[in-house]
Design a protein around this motif. Structure first.
Motif, mmCIF file in Angstrom:
data_model
loop_
_atom_site.group_PDB
_atom_site.id
_atom_site.type_symbol
_atom_site.label_atom_id
_atom_site.label_comp_id
_atom_site.label_asym_id
_atom_site.label_seq_id
_atom_site.Cartn_x
_atom_site.Cartn_y
_atom_site.Cartn_z
ATOM 1 N N ILE A 1 -42.694 36.690 10.396
ATOM 2 C CA ILE A 1 -42.292 38.043 10.768
ATOM 3 C C ILE A 1 -40.776 38.200 10.642
ATOM 4 N N THR A 2 -40.329 39.423 10.668
ATOM 5 C CA THR A 2 -38.898 39.687 10.750
ATOM 6 C C THR A 2 -38.690 41.049 11.398
ATOM 7 N N LEU A 3 -37.573 41.214 12.062
ATOM 8 C CA LEU A 3 -37.159 42.534 12.552
ATOM 9 C C LEU A 3 -35.933 42.917 11.749
ATOM 10 N N THR A 4 -35.975 44.061 11.085
ATOM 11 C CA THR A 4 -34.964 44.316 10.063
ATOM 12 C C THR A 4 -34.706 45.805 9.857
ATOM 13 N N TYR A 5 -33.567 46.088 9.189
ATOM 14 C CA TYR A 5 -33.312 47.436 8.657
ATOM 15 C C TYR A 5 -33.579 47.466 7.146
ATOM 16 N N ALA A 6 -33.723 46.257 6.553
ATOM 17 C CA ALA A 6 -33.862 46.158 5.092
ATOM 18 C C ALA A 6 -35.343 46.214 4.694
ATOM 19 N N VAL A 7 -35.980 47.344 5.021
ATOM 20 C CA VAL A 7 -37.436 47.460 4.839
ATOM 21 C C VAL A 7 -37.837 47.361 3.367
ATOM 22 N N ASP A 8 -37.111 48.050 2.494
ATOM 23 C CA ASP A 8 -37.493 48.022 1.072
ATOM 24 C C ASP A 8 -37.340 46.627 0.480
ATOM 25 N N PHE A 9 -36.280 45.950 0.900
ATOM 26 C CA PHE A 9 -36.036 44.582 0.425
ATOM 27 C C PHE A 9 -37.217 43.675 0.785
ATOM 28 N N PHE A 10 -37.631 43.707 2.063
ATOM 29 C CA PHE A 10 -38.734 42.836 2.481
ATOM 30 C C PHE A 10 -40.073 43.304 1.904
ATOM 31 N N SER A 11 -40.248 44.614 1.706
ATOM 32 C CA SER A 11 -41.491 45.110 1.098
ATOM 33 C C SER A 11 -41.677 44.517 -0.292
ATOM 34 N N ARG A 12 -40.580 44.468 -1.058
ATOM 35 C CA ARG A 12 -40.659 43.901 -2.410
ATOM 36 C C ARG A 12 -41.088 42.445 -2.395
ATOM 37 N N LEU A 13 -40.853 41.779 -1.269
ATOM 38 C CA LEU A 13 -41.203 40.354 -1.160
ATOM 39 C C LEU A 13 -42.574 40.156 -0.521
ATOM 40 N N GLY A 14 -43.308 41.253 -0.310
ATOM 41 C CA GLY A 14 -44.685 41.141 0.168
ATOM 42 C C GLY A 14 -44.876 41.384 1.656
ATOM 43 N N PHE A 15 -43.792 41.712 2.369
ATOM 44 C CA PHE A 15 -43.905 42.000 3.803
ATOM 45 C C PHE A 15 -44.408 43.436 3.994
ATOM 46 N N SER A 16 -45.098 43.674 5.113
ATOM 47 C CA SER A 16 -45.491 45.050 5.430
ATOM 48 C C SER A 16 -45.106 45.407 6.868
ATOM 49 N N VAL A 17 -44.882 46.678 7.074
ATOM 50 C CA VAL A 17 -44.427 47.166 8.389
ATOM 51 C C VAL A 17 -45.562 47.036 9.407
ATOM 52 N N GLN A 18 -45.196 46.592 10.617
ATOM 53 C CA GLN A 18 -46.177 46.380 11.694
ATOM 54 C C GLN A 18 -45.680 47.050 12.968
ATOM 55 N N PRO A 19 -46.602 47.394 13.875
ATOM 56 C CA PRO A 19 -46.145 47.895 15.178
ATOM 57 C C PRO A 19 -45.399 46.788 15.925
ATOM 58 N N LYS A 20 -44.265 47.147 16.524
ATOM 59 C CA LYS A 20 -43.426 46.123 17.161
ATOM 60 C C LYS A 20 -44.149 45.399 18.304
ATOM 61 N N ARG B 1 -24.177 40.195 -3.240
ATOM 62 C CA ARG B 1 -25.389 41.020 -3.096
ATOM 63 C C ARG B 1 -25.892 41.486 -4.451
ATOM 64 N N GLY B 2 -27.182 41.710 -4.512
ATOM 65 C CA GLY B 2 -27.780 42.245 -5.733
ATOM 66 C C GLY B 2 -27.881 41.228 -6.856
ATOM 67 N N THR B 3 -27.718 39.954 -6.520
ATOM 68 C CA THR B 3 -27.815 38.917 -7.564
ATOM 69 C C THR B 3 -29.004 37.989 -7.319
ATOM 70 N N GLY B 4 -29.869 38.357 -6.386
ATOM 71 C CA GLY B 4 -31.074 37.552 -6.153
ATOM 72 C C GLY B 4 -30.926 36.512 -5.055
ATOM 73 N N VAL B 5 -29.766 36.462 -4.402
ATOM 74 C CA VAL B 5 -29.558 35.439 -3.369
ATOM 75 C C VAL B 5 -30.459 35.692 -2.154
ATOM 76 N N GLY B 6 -30.547 36.950 -1.725
ATOM 77 C CA GLY B 6 -31.400 37.291 -0.573
ATOM 78 C C GLY B 6 -32.853 36.931 -0.846
ATOM 79 N N LYS B 7 -33.305 37.297 -2.033
ATOM 80 C CA LYS B 7 -34.687 36.984 -2.422
ATOM 81 C C LYS B 7 -34.906 35.467 -2.443
#
Ligand SMILES: CC(C)(COP(=O)(O)OP(=O)(O)OC[C@H]1O[C@@H](n2cnc3c(N)ncnc32)[C@H](O)[C@@H]1OP(=O)(O)O)[C@@H](O)C(=O)NCCC(=O)NCCS
Length: 166
Positions: free
Chosen positions: A110-129, A85-91
């Motif tokens: 789309i994705t359903l996740t707890y890693a909101v900040d991680f996906f935000s950094r990649l350009g995802f935004s929160v949406q109503p489920k 983790r933290g080495t860019g593999v997820g990205k």
């Protein structure tokens, strides 16, 4: 097709990866970070999975792109071994999955996740489920948390991603 980023190789999964993916995904599932998946389920989804290999050939992470309909695909089972983790593999995994979605012509991922900040950094935004009913009628029905799901729905329109570059 293979993509190599910083000594990590991102490639399509093969049957040789099934045990590793099974351990990784269900290890995360035990701590409540994702949905448990049987080995059978992983085998039937194998064509959707990619894996990240380290230079030493260890399985550093996995993820899958699952088409929901012609308008969207979902990133599922995204997991990075805690040692990497933290080495860019997820990205790297997300960027590879987004490239695959682009090549297949999906306008949205789309994705359903707890890693909101991680996906935000990649350009995802929160949406109503409730914007993603097709998702709800697929894997959610198998989830023990169906009635009280606390995962956050996020999406990205392809072509608008700062982190998902071509
Ligand atoms: C979420 C997860 C995939 C991130 O993988 P990772 O390899 O550690 O992340 P990366 O090293 O690629 O980090 C990419 C960026 O996101 C940031 N980041 C990583 N995890 C983060 C988190 N949980 N919260 C906020 N930011 C995070 C990193 O600092 C990095 O920022 P930078 O590009 O500015 O340097 C990994 O922690 C994981 O497997 N978690 C458990 C399972 C899970 O939550 N999966 C996602 C749900 S589908």
């Amino acid at each position: 097709m293979k993509t190599t980023v910083k000594k990590t190789t991102y490639r399509s999964a093969t049957v040789a990866d099934v045990d590793g993916i099974f351990k990784l995904v269900n290890g995360m599932a035990e701590s409540g970070q994702m949905l448990r998946r049987s080995k059978y389920r992983i085998v039937t989804m194998l064509a959707n999975f990619i894996v990240a290999d380290t230079r030493n050939g260890e399985l550093a992470g996995c993820g899958a792109l699952f088409p929901l309909w012609i308008d969207s695909a979902e990133i599922v089972a995204l997991a990075v071994d805690p040692r990497f983790r933290g080495t860019g593999v997820g990205k790297g995994l997300v960027q590879e999955l987004l490239q695959r979605a682009r090549r297949l012509g999906f306008p949205e991922v789309i994705t359903l996740t707890y890693a909101v900040d991680f996906f935000s950094r990649l350009g995802f935004s929160v949406q109503p489920k409730d914007k993603f009913p097709r998702k709800l009628w697929r894997e959610c029905l198998e989830c023990p948390r169906l009635e009280d799901c606390d995962e956050i729905a996020m999406s990205i329109r392809l072509g608008e991603s700062p982190g998902g570059g071509e």
